[in-house]
Write a protein that holds these residues in place. Structure first.
Motif, mmCIF file in Angstrom:
data_model
loop_
_atom_site.group_PDB
_atom_site.id
_atom_site.type_symbol
_atom_site.label_atom_id
_atom_site.label_comp_id
_atom_site.label_asym_id
_atom_site.label_seq_id
_atom_site.Cartn_x
_atom_site.Cartn_y
_atom_site.Cartn_z
ATOM 1 N N PRO A 88 0.733 -0.988 0.100
ATOM 2 C CA PRO A 88 -0.031 0.004 -0.058
ATOM 3 C C PRO A 88 0.883 1.238 0.168
ATOM 4 O O PRO A 88 2.040 1.406 0.530
ATOM 5 N N CYS A 100 -1.056 -7.417 2.568
ATOM 6 C CA CYS A 100 -2.298 -8.215 2.722
ATOM 7 C C CYS A 100 -3.677 -7.280 2.013
ATOM 8 O O CYS A 100 -4.477 -7.825 1.644
ATOM 9 N N GLY A 101 -3.302 -6.070 2.174
ATOM 10 C CA GLY A 101 -4.498 -5.257 1.654
ATOM 11 C C GLY A 101 -5.385 -4.622 2.673
ATOM 12 O O GLY A 101 -6.428 -3.966 2.194
ATOM 13 N N MET A 102 -5.508 -5.193 4.079
ATOM 14 C CA MET A 102 -6.683 -5.068 4.576
ATOM 15 C C MET A 102 -6.543 -3.321 4.973
ATOM 16 O O MET A 102 -7.778 -2.815 5.110
ATOM 17 N N CYS A 103 -5.728 -2.739 5.136
ATOM 18 C CA CYS A 103 -5.701 -1.395 5.702
ATOM 19 C C CYS A 103 -6.404 -0.632 4.597
ATOM 20 O O CYS A 103 -7.199 0.215 4.972
ATOM 21 N N MET A 118 -4.218 1.140 -2.233
ATOM 22 C CA MET A 118 -3.711 -0.244 -2.685
ATOM 23 C C MET A 118 -4.689 -0.765 -3.446
ATOM 24 O O MET A 118 -5.873 -1.083 -3.023
ATOM 25 N N CYS A 173 -4.344 -4.636 11.369
ATOM 26 C CA CYS A 173 -3.075 -5.011 10.516
ATOM 27 C C CYS A 173 -2.410 -6.366 11.023
ATOM 28 O O CYS A 173 -2.154 -6.161 12.214
ATOM 29 N N THR A 229 0.085 -7.924 10.636
ATOM 30 C CA THR A 229 1.767 -8.017 11.230
ATOM 31 C C THR A 229 2.157 -6.696 11.944
ATOM 32 O O THR A 229 3.337 -6.543 12.223
HETATM 33 S S1 SF4 Z 1 -1.083 -4.144 3.620
HETATM 34 FE FE1 SF4 Z 1 -1.505 -2.810 5.272
HETATM 35 S S2 SF4 Z 1 -3.074 -4.022 6.743
HETATM 36 FE FE2 SF4 Z 1 -1.622 -5.283 5.473
HETATM 37 S S3 SF4 Z 1 0.150 -5.725 6.671
HETATM 38 FE FE3 SF4 Z 1 0.588 -3.830 4.994
HETATM 39 S S4 SF4 Z 1 0.202 -2.192 6.275
HETATM 40 FE FE4 SF4 Z 1 -0.650 -3.998 7.395
#
Ligand code: SF4
Ligand code: SF4
Length: 417
Positions: free
Chosen positions: A320, A357-360, A371, A339, A341
């Motif tokens: 992202p 992962c894209g969750m944020c 992202m 998040c 991790t």
């Molecule tokens: S993409 Fe976003 S939610 Fe996923 S690990 Fe990275 S910062 Fe954390």
């Protein structure tokens, strides 16, 4: 006449600096551009995968006290994460042997577990140890990686080739290990694992070169394939791998929060020497050739529809972008909570910890994270739907970095085939 070459011939070319070695990313890019190197133009392809690998365990031996302080350990906790004492009792020695599971959770915090702990050990952080001895004494100490006399990772089920993607067609959200927070109802998101056509096993389906004894890179250091992993089958193969924990790079291994507590991720790279045309032809597989069934998160083994890895990865971002101006410093930051991790702490990103992962990007309502993880068209229960990919439990960036490291080690003669 079919073409072939031997490992000795490839090693001679490597020693002469004349071998053609590609990372899997480089090789697939050429294939997708209709510019695949011919058999004569490729000697080795270094494949890689990174993802949540629940079978990760560590066998550790370390000193807790002077000799003679306690008889033997009955219970051992590292940062509150229970480890299994033994098999050796180390009677009166002041040291313990333990087996630590990457999936075991801290007794104080469900979201912290063996995966996070192993990363902290590798980062050289202080680790609190508590031992409950056979005679009822409590011994407390602090150790670092320097106090670990021997540490070996054994992954009982790694580099898994065939996965399933999940969505939730039910009326209520569902907690699971496949998403950091409960997967929302009514098909609001899709979660998947797998590095697609970069996965080593995907590039050597008959196991022509990936077999017991093969040398690999596990989390940045040289390890070996012990054999098939648990639950491995011809349709869904995976590997049992092992390597020295203390030599690993913390970047490649760590914890991953899920809806059912802390999990563990690892990174694996395996070289595929192109010994004959069959091995070469198997390397030509592409993301779009690899099916990915989509199942109900509750049913797990009952596919609702099918997709493929091209739709999961092609054209999508691996990381992202954080836009500080859009972050409104909410009292309760959903990104910090979800998040997997802990890459976003105190409203600051640390992309060294990010897993992509894209969750944020899916959950921050102010779009502070940008992202593109894509959407997928599916037909579920006779209805056409377009579902956003909200969580990836595999990381192509780490997979690519480790396959590049492997390529460089082979070229520099630090990793002999
Ligand atoms: S993409 Fe976003 S939610 Fe996923 S690990 Fe990275 S910062 Fe954390
Ligand atoms: S939820 Fe988004 S906007 Fe709010 S603090 Fe977190 S990152 Fe910033």
């Amino acid at each position: 006449m079919t073409k072939s070459r031997t490992i000795d011939e490839i090693n001679k070319k490597i020693n002469a600096g004349e071998a053609n070695i590609f990372t899997v990313e480089e090789f697939k890019k050429l294939i997708k551009n209709d510019n695949a190197p011919s058999f004569d133009e490729v000697d080795v392809v270094t494949c890689g995968t990174c993802g949540v690998m629940s079978g990760t365990a560590a066998i550790l031996n370390f000193v807790v006290s002077d000799p003679g302080v306690f008889i033997r350990a009955n219970e051992v906790y590292l940062n509150g994460v229970p480890a299994y004492a033994g098999p050796c009792p180390n009677e009166w020695l002041g040291s313990v042997d333990v087996i630590l599971h990457g999936t075991t959770h801290s007794i104080y915090d469900e979201s912290y577990g063996g995966g996070f702990l192993l990363k902290e050990i590798l980062e050289g952080k202080d680790i609190d140890v508590r031992v409950e001895s056979a005679e009822g004494k409590t011994i407390e100490n602090t150790i670092t990686i320097d106090d670990i006399i021997r540490g070996q990772i054994i992954g009982s089920r790694m580099a898994f080739k065939n996965y399933t993607a999940f969505t939730n067609p039910n009326e209520e959200s569902v907690k699971s290990i496949f998403s950091a927070i409960p997967l929302e109802e009514n098909l609001r998101g899709l979660t998947f694992s797998g590095c697609g056509d970069w996965n080593p096993l995907q590039n050597d389906i008959p196991h022509n070169v990936i077999k017991e004894g093969t040398k690999v890179l596990l989390n940045g250091t040289i390890g070996y394939i012990l054999g098939d992993g648990t639950r491995s089958s011809a349709e869904k193969p995976n590997l049992m791998l092992s390597a020295d924990l203390r030599e690993m790079d913390p970047y490649y291994l760590g914890g991953f929060k899920t809806g059912q507590g802390g999990e563990v991720y690892d990174t694996v790279a395996i070289p595929i020497p192109v010994l004959n045309e069959e091995i070469y032809n198997n390397l030509l597989i592409r993301d779009e050739d690899i099916d990915l069934p989509v199942a109900d998160i509750k049913g797990r083994h009952l596919p609702l529809d099918n997709t493929d890895y091209d739709k999961m990865w092609t054209g999508h971002d691996l990381r992202p972008k954080y836009n500080k101006e859009k972050c409104s410093s909410c009292n309760e930051c959903i990104v910090e909570e979800i998040c997997p991790t802990n890459a976003f702490k105190e409203q600051k990103p640390d992309f060294n910890y990010c897993f992509g992962c894209g969750m944020c990007a899916s959950y921050c309502k102010n779009d502070a994270f940008d992202m593109n993880t894509g959407n997928v068209d599916l037909t579920i229960n006779g209805k056409e739907v377009n579902i956003p990919i909200i969580c990836r439990q595999s990381d192509r960036l780490r997979a690519n970095r480790l396959s590049l490291k492997l390529k460089e080690m082979i070229e520099n003669k630090e990793f002999e085939l």
